[in-house]
Design an enzyme around this catalytic site. Structure first.
Site, PDB file in Angstrom:
ATOM      1  N   LYS A 153     -52.849  19.428 -48.091  1.00 43.70           N
ATOM      2  CA  LYS A 153     -51.597  18.518 -47.970  1.00 43.70           C
ATOM      3  C   LYS A 153     -50.671  19.224 -48.978  1.00 43.70           C
ATOM      4  O   LYS A 153     -51.055  19.592 -49.866  1.00 43.70           O
ATOM      5  CB  LYS A 153     -51.786  17.196 -48.121  1.00 43.70           C
ATOM      6  CG  LYS A 153     -50.823  16.259 -47.351  1.00 43.70           C
ATOM      7  CD  LYS A 153     -50.902  15.989 -45.940  1.00 43.70           C
ATOM      8  CE  LYS A 153     -49.778  15.194 -45.402  1.00 43.70           C
ATOM      9  NZ  LYS A 153     -50.559  15.008 -43.776  1.00 43.70           N
ATOM     10  N   GLY A 177     -40.622   6.014 -33.545  1.00 44.35           N
ATOM     11  CA  GLY A 177     -40.279   7.232 -33.804  1.00 44.35           C
ATOM     12  C   GLY A 177     -41.056   8.333 -32.633  1.00 44.35           C
ATOM     13  O   GLY A 177     -41.570   7.840 -31.774  1.00 44.35           O
TER      14      GLY A 177
HETATM   15  P1  NAD Z   1     -41.059   9.112 -37.366  1.00 48.61           P
HETATM   16  O1  NAD Z   1     -40.184   8.963 -38.696  1.00 48.61           O
HETATM   17  O2  NAD Z   1     -40.588   9.639 -36.253  1.00 48.61           O
HETATM   18  O3  NAD Z   1     -40.872   7.254 -36.973  1.00 48.61           O
HETATM   19  C1  NAD Z   1     -41.183   6.069 -37.621  1.00 48.61           C
HETATM   20  C2  NAD Z   1     -40.689   5.114 -37.149  1.00 48.61           C
HETATM   21  O4  NAD Z   1     -41.241   3.857 -37.631  1.00 48.61           O
HETATM   22  C3  NAD Z   1     -39.223   5.033 -36.855  1.00 48.61           C
HETATM   23  O5  NAD Z   1     -39.158   4.322 -35.574  1.00 48.61           O
HETATM   24  C4  NAD Z   1     -38.787   3.822 -37.851  1.00 48.61           C
HETATM   25  O6  NAD Z   1     -37.576   3.306 -37.677  1.00 48.61           O
HETATM   26  C5  NAD Z   1     -39.902   2.974 -37.976  1.00 48.61           C
HETATM   27  N1  NAD Z   1     -40.307   2.104 -38.946  1.00 48.61           N
HETATM   28  C6  NAD Z   1     -39.920   2.594 -40.364  1.00 48.61           C
HETATM   29  N2  NAD Z   1     -39.995   1.343 -41.166  1.00 48.61           N
HETATM   30  C7  NAD Z   1     -40.389   0.596 -40.353  1.00 48.61           C
HETATM   31  C8  NAD Z   1     -40.633  -0.863 -40.479  1.00 48.61           C
HETATM   32  N3  NAD Z   1     -40.486  -1.357 -41.781  1.00 48.61           N
HETATM   33  N4  NAD Z   1     -41.118  -1.741 -39.530  1.00 48.61           N
HETATM   34  C9  NAD Z   1     -41.215  -1.028 -38.505  1.00 48.61           C
HETATM   35  N5  NAD Z   1     -40.805   0.243 -38.053  1.00 48.61           N
HETATM   36  C10 NAD Z   1     -40.484   0.852 -39.102  1.00 48.61           C
HETATM   37  O7  NAD Z   1     -42.492   9.033 -37.818  1.00 48.61           O
HETATM   38  P2  NAD Z   1     -43.802   9.483 -36.972  1.00 48.61           P
HETATM   39  O8  NAD Z   1     -43.856  10.933 -36.950  1.00 48.61           O
HETATM   40  O9  NAD Z   1     -43.643   8.689 -35.693  1.00 48.61           O
HETATM   41  O10 NAD Z   1     -44.969   8.834 -37.887  1.00 48.61           O
HETATM   42  C11 NAD Z   1     -45.188   7.608 -37.785  1.00 48.61           C
HETATM   43  C12 NAD Z   1     -46.606   7.472 -38.782  1.00 48.61           C
HETATM   44  O11 NAD Z   1     -47.681   8.205 -37.944  1.00 48.61           O
HETATM   45  C13 NAD Z   1     -46.839   7.673 -39.931  1.00 48.61           C
HETATM   46  O12 NAD Z   1     -47.729   7.052 -40.647  1.00 48.61           O
HETATM   47  C14 NAD Z   1     -47.211   9.156 -40.018  1.00 48.61           C
HETATM   48  O13 NAD Z   1     -47.745   9.543 -41.232  1.00 48.61           O
HETATM   49  C15 NAD Z   1     -48.243   9.245 -38.960  1.00 48.61           C
HETATM   50  N6  NAD Z   1     -48.492  10.335 -38.278  1.00 48.61           N
HETATM   51  C16 NAD Z   1     -47.876  10.829 -37.530  1.00 48.61           C
HETATM   52  C17 NAD Z   1     -48.272  12.173 -36.941  1.00 48.61           C
HETATM   53  C18 NAD Z   1     -47.191  13.100 -36.285  1.00 48.61           C
HETATM   54  O14 NAD Z   1     -47.834  14.121 -35.402  1.00 48.61           O
HETATM   55  N7  NAD Z   1     -45.860  12.933 -36.119  1.00 48.61           N
HETATM   56  C19 NAD Z   1     -49.410  12.639 -36.784  1.00 48.61           C
HETATM   57  C20 NAD Z   1     -50.597  11.843 -37.656  1.00 48.61           C
HETATM   58  C21 NAD Z   1     -49.961  10.410 -38.234  1.00 48.61           C
END
Ligand code: NAD
Length: 416
Positions: free
Chosen positions: A100, A218
């Site tokens: 990471k 998201g």
């Molecule tokens: P993103 O930034 O695209 O979306 C995050 C979403 O969470 C947004 O809609 C935001 O408004 C919402 N959010 C933020 N604070 C919030 C709250 N207090 N209550 C409710 N919603 C809230 O991020 P993402 O890529 O969708 O990632 C989301 C999670 O998944 C993270 O924990 C990330 O580490 C994990 N993740 C992502 C991936 C990937 O491929 N993108 C892979 C593995 C894990």
């Protein structure tokens, strides 16, 4: 997060009868690169930024893991995330170890040109210790395909030749893979469906469609909701940081996303079919969403949202951990004992790294698959992963998370 990752590894390793020195080897990162680097700002001044790349374990293959740009980045956080990547890659059956990276920065305060210079400077700093068979970075929080393209360009300039497989999460025109954007959400639905087919009659509903609430709209939350809806689940609630919506008869994710883009938030978007109308639903808070009496709850936003404070109010029969670490250890134990099935993050959200692996394979061979081919391979790999973990969970009568960690540790030990 680091303590929690360590605690689970230690508990699992002890359960497998491992000696202390071997447990330490599983925990200790192989290398921690901590550095600072200068970036020229638009006003001509130079600022110094702090960066990290943690290479946790390479027993199964090159280190794999994203690069995060955030003010809260610390060495411990990067180390914890690298450790979890080791477990996640092993759980998914990928030939990768865990890594990471991160930079302490709020990218929102930077102009586009400053962001580009920072990304290139970070790539130059990590260039000596990454490579397609050594360490393969990808996007994470606040980094995206465009940033990865800058990093790859800088890396290839230093290397003096092309090496598209050194980074994944690239834009399509730079050698990215079809299906990568939706892979994490899609992977979560594949695992959920596979598990449901094994549980068969245990999860029963009055209606034929299982109800689903998704926290976060998201990348992960949206595609989880979209694919689940296409697969016949009824998405009754979604939320983002500004609040949520509940639509009893089921909402349409695509129209909801369109509405969110117009309003800047999902709040107030009660969208069914192609129409959004206030009569279809009601607004809910993020706390209420987590406590809805749904069949499936998918926290897809933040860590630790299901914890000591609200664990007794969680009514979902299945929780799919789409975010990293949304259920605290205490809540995990409480809910597992209560009979809630929790699909752990190291499995549920491994669709993203699985398609990253497919992107890496395509980059190495210089041959690109169709979206259908990528999705088919993702399907096969996720089902294979859940099969092994579910079988272990059933045989040993342990929760899926513990089974996943056991499988991962056994795979690492098998190659040591
Ligand atoms: P993103 O930034 O695209 O979306 C995050 C979403 O969470 C947004 O809609 C935001 O408004 C919402 N959010 C933020 N604070 C919030 C709250 N207090 N209550 C409710 N919603 C809230 O991020 P993402 O890529 O969708 O990632 C989301 C999670 O998944 C993270 O924990 C990330 O580490 C994990 N993740 C992502 C991936 C990937 O491929 N993108 C892979 C593995 C894990």
């Amino acid at each position: 997060m680091l303590e929690s990752a360590w605690a689970t590894i230690i508990k699992t390793a002890k359960g497998l009868g491992l000696k202390k020195n071997l447990i330490n080897q599983l925990i200790e990162p192989e290398m921690i690169h901590e550095f600072s680097f200068p970036v020229r700002m638009d006003d001509g001044e130079t600022k110094i930024f702090k960066g990290y790349r943690v290479q946790h374990n390479s027993v199964l293959g090159p280190y794999k893991g994203g690069i995060r740009f955030h003010l809260n980045v610390t060495k411990e956080e990067v180390q914890a995330l690298a450790t979890l990547m080791t477990i996640k890659c092993a759980v998914a059956g990928l030939p990768y170890g865990g890594g990471k990276g991160g930079v302490v920065v709020d990218p929102k305060t930077l102009s586009e040109t400053e962001l580009e210079r920072l990304s290139r400077a970070y790539a130059a700093k990590i260039a000596p210790f990454i490579g397609e068979d050594l360490d393969v970075p990808a996007p994470d929080v606040n980094t995206n395909p465009k940033i990865i393209a800058w990093m790859l360009e800088e890396y290839e300039r230093i290397l003096g030749r092309k090496s598209p497989a050194t980074f994944t999460g690239k834009p399509l025109e730079k050698g990215g893979s079809l299906g990568r954007t939706e892979a994490t959400g899609r992977g979560g639905v594949i695992v959920l469906k596979a598990l449901l087919s094994r549980l068969n009659s245990k999860i029963k509903t009055k209606n034929s469609k299982l109800t689903v609430a998704v926290q976060g709209f998201g990348n992960v939350g949206y595609y989880f909701a979209k694919v689940a809806s296409e697969e016949g689940f009824k998405i009754v609630a979604v939320s983002d940081s500004k609040g949520g919506v509940y639509v009893r008869d089921g909402l349409t994710p695509e129209t909801t996303l369109r509405c969110k883009k117009e309003k800047g938030t999902v709040a107030g978007c009660y969208c069914k079919g192609s129409i959004c109308d206030v009569r279809y639903g009601r607004s809910i808070t993020n706390e209420e969403l987590l406590e809805l009496p749904v069949d499936v709850l998918a926290p897809a936003a933040l860590e630790n949202v299901i914890n000591k404070k609200n664990m007794e109010k969680i009514k979902a029969k299945i929780i799919v951990e789409m975010a990293n670490g949304p259920v605290t250890d205490e809540a995990y134990d409480y809910l597992s004992k209560k009979g809630t099935i929790i699909i752990p993050d190291v499995l549920a959200n491994s669709g993203g790294v699985t398609v990253s692996y497919l992107e890496w394979v395509q980059g190495k061979q210089g041959y690109w698959w169709t979206e259908k081919e990528v999705n088919q391979k993702l399907d096969e790999m996720m089902i294979k992963a859940i099969d092994v973990i579910e079988k272990k969970s059933q045989t040993k009568k342990i929760p899926l998370r513990q089974a996943a960690f056991e499988v991962a540790i056994e795979r690492i030990l098998g190659k040591w």
